[in-house]
Structures are given as C-alpha cells and as structure tokens.
Scaffold this motif. Structure first.
Motif, short mmCIF file in Angstrom:
data_model
loop_
_atom_site.label_atom_id
_atom_site.label_comp_id
_atom_site.label_asym_id
_atom_site.label_seq_id
_atom_site.Cartn_x
_atom_site.Cartn_y
_atom_site.Cartn_z
N LEU A 28 0.84 -1.20 0.00
CA LEU A 28 0.00 0.00 0.00
C LEU A 28 0.87 1.25 0.00
CD1 LEU A 28 -2.72 1.45 0.18
CD2 LEU A 28 -2.62 1.15 2.66
N ASP A 29 1.97 1.21 0.73
CA ASP A 29 2.90 2.34 0.78
C ASP A 29 3.45 2.66 -0.61
OD1 ASP A 29 4.52 4.32 2.17
OD2 ASP A 29 6.22 2.97 1.85
N VAL A 30 3.83 1.64 -1.37
CA VAL A 30 4.35 1.85 -2.73
C VAL A 30 3.27 2.44 -3.62
CG1 VAL A 30 5.21 0.67 -4.80
CG2 VAL A 30 6.14 0.08 -2.55
N VAL A 31 2.06 1.91 -3.53
CA VAL A 31 0.95 2.43 -4.33
C VAL A 31 0.68 3.89 -4.00
CG1 VAL A 31 -1.54 2.23 -4.76
CG2 VAL A 31 -0.12 0.17 -4.68
N GLN A 32 0.67 4.23 -2.72
CA GLN A 32 0.43 5.62 -2.32
C GLN A 32 1.52 6.55 -2.85
OE1 GLN A 32 0.13 5.07 1.94
NE2 GLN A 32 -2.10 5.20 1.88
N LYS A 33 2.76 6.09 -2.81
CA LYS A 33 3.86 6.92 -3.32
C LYS A 33 3.76 7.11 -4.83
CE LYS A 33 6.98 6.15 0.48
NZ LYS A 33 8.28 5.73 0.95
N ILE A 34 3.36 6.07 -5.56
CA ILE A 34 3.17 6.19 -7.00
C ILE A 34 2.10 7.23 -7.29
CG2 ILE A 34 2.30 5.01 -9.07
CD1 ILE A 34 3.67 2.45 -7.98
N LEU A 35 0.99 7.16 -6.57
CA LEU A 35 -0.11 8.11 -6.79
C LEU A 35 0.28 9.54 -6.42
CD1 LEU A 35 -3.08 5.91 -5.55
CD2 LEU A 35 -2.47 6.46 -7.92
N ARG A 36 1.14 9.69 -5.42
CA ARG A 36 1.59 11.01 -5.01
C ARG A 36 2.57 11.60 -6.04
NH1 ARG A 36 4.13 9.90 -0.33
NH2 ARG A 36 2.15 9.52 0.63
N VAL A 37 3.49 10.78 -6.51
CA VAL A 37 4.53 11.25 -7.43
C VAL A 37 3.98 11.42 -8.85
CG1 VAL A 37 6.75 10.64 -8.50
CG2 VAL A 37 6.42 10.31 -6.06
N PHE A 38 3.01 10.62 -9.22
CA PHE A 38 2.40 10.70 -10.55
C PHE A 38 0.92 11.04 -10.41
CE2 PHE A 38 5.92 7.63 -10.79
CZ PHE A 38 6.71 8.25 -11.74
N PRO A 39 0.59 12.30 -10.15
CA PRO A 39 -0.81 12.66 -9.88
C PRO A 39 -1.73 12.48 -11.08
CG PRO A 39 0.59 14.62 -10.00
CD PRO A 39 1.50 13.44 -10.05
N SER A 59 -1.87 13.32 8.85
CA SER A 59 -2.23 11.94 8.54
C SER A 59 -1.48 10.93 9.41
CB SER A 59 -1.96 11.66 7.07
OG SER A 59 -0.60 11.86 6.79
N GLU A 60 -1.04 11.34 10.60
CA GLU A 60 -0.31 10.42 11.47
C GLU A 60 -1.08 9.14 11.73
OE1 GLU A 60 0.68 12.38 15.11
OE2 GLU A 60 2.72 12.72 14.50
N SER A 61 -2.36 9.25 12.06
CA SER A 61 -3.11 8.06 12.41
C SER A 61 -3.36 7.17 11.19
CB SER A 61 -4.44 8.45 13.05
OG SER A 61 -5.19 9.23 12.15
N VAL A 62 -3.38 7.74 10.00
CA VAL A 62 -3.58 6.95 8.79
C VAL A 62 -2.31 6.18 8.46
CG1 VAL A 62 -4.04 7.07 6.32
CG2 VAL A 62 -5.28 8.55 7.88
N LYS A 63 -1.13 6.83 8.57
CA LYS A 63 0.13 6.19 8.22
C LYS A 63 0.50 5.13 9.24
CE LYS A 63 2.76 9.73 8.05
NZ LYS A 63 3.80 10.71 7.90
N ASN A 64 0.27 5.38 10.50
CA ASN A 64 0.74 4.50 11.56
C ASN A 64 -0.45 3.83 12.22
OD1 ASN A 64 3.38 5.50 11.16
ND2 ASN A 64 2.84 7.29 12.37
#
Length: 163
Positions: free
Chosen positions: A44-55, A96-101
C-alpha cells in the motif's frame, strides 16, 4: 493487467530505469526489483507513493485489473518524495499520522509523543504561565536530553549533549 505489470508499463512510459523509478518514489531499489520480478506484490505504501509522485494516474486505473493506465504523459515533471528526517530534526505532527501508523505499537508511541508535545513544557515549567509559554516560542523548543544505544548483546550506552 495486474498491478506489477502496470508499474512496469509506467516505468517504460516515463522512460525511467527501475532504479530511477525507485529513487523518485523514495523506496529501496530492491523493492522495485522484487515487484517487477513477481517475487513481491506492491505494498500500500508503494501504491500511495506512485499516486503522489504521478498525480495524473488515478487510483482506480492503477488498482483495478480491468482498467488501463490510459495515456500517461512522458514529459510530466516528477515531484520528489520527501527526504528522510534526521534524528535531530524537530518532531512535528502530521495531519495523517493516524492513517500512516495504524499498528497498535506505533499508535501508542505517536499518541504518547503527541501528549508529550502538548503538555510537557507546561509541566516542566510550572512556574511559567501558559499564555507566556505559548506566546514565547523558546519555551516550545525541543532539545535532546540524551541518546540511548542498545546493542544486540544486551548492553547499552548513553550520551548526553554537552551543556
């Protein structure tokens, strides 16, 4: 088309190597290698980073197998991932602390840190009025008290900053 295949297609369309792609996302190069080889599935972390870097890529297009990536622009500028904080950077709460952790241990640690940030300077400086401490940011400044290093043999060492 599965998620790993879509990531491979995205890398090709952006004309990046797997290493460059990993660097842009701020993840280990081995993670992308394992995803592309089929050894691991993207987290999920990788997917979120892809979506953030490639909006320009929608979550639906990336995640659903019956959707395609469409036409991803090749010349689109890539937003760099945030740098890893240093041990000595101030601790700042994020919205988003509670969402990430979301693991119980991390949630407990984050809530304790948050509680410490909100109340510790008032407790330590009980002779300072709350309004004065809030108005004067020097009272809110965090300083390192000590650093503990634990070794695998059960020993530890402690360091304190010089005054």
């Amino acid at each position: 088309m599965n998620l790993s295949e879509k990531i491979e297609l995205l890398i090709k369309r952006k004309q990046l190597s797997a290493s460059q792609f990993a660097d842009k996302l701020g993840i280990p190069r081995s993670s992308i290698s394992h995803i592309l080889s089929g050894r691991n599935k993207p987290s999920l972390d990788v997917v979120q980073k892809i979506l953030r870097v490639f909006p320009e890529i929608t979550a639906e297009d990336l995640l659903f197998e019956d959707r395609t990536l469409g036409s991803v622009a090749v010349a689109k500028e890539i937003v760099p991932a945030p740098s890893t904080p240093s041990l000595f950077d101030p601790i700042l709460p994020t919205p988003s602390e509670s969402v990430k952790n979301n693991s119980p241990e991390q949630t407990i640690v984050q809530s304790n840190l948050r509680r410490t940030r909100e109340s510790s300077h008032v407790e330590r400086n009980s002779n300072v009025p709350v309004t004065a401490s809030v108005a004067n940011p020097t009272y809110l400044e965090k300083k390192i008290e000590r650093v503990l290093i634990f070794y695998t043999d059960g020993t530890f060492s402690e360091s304190k900053p010089q005054s």
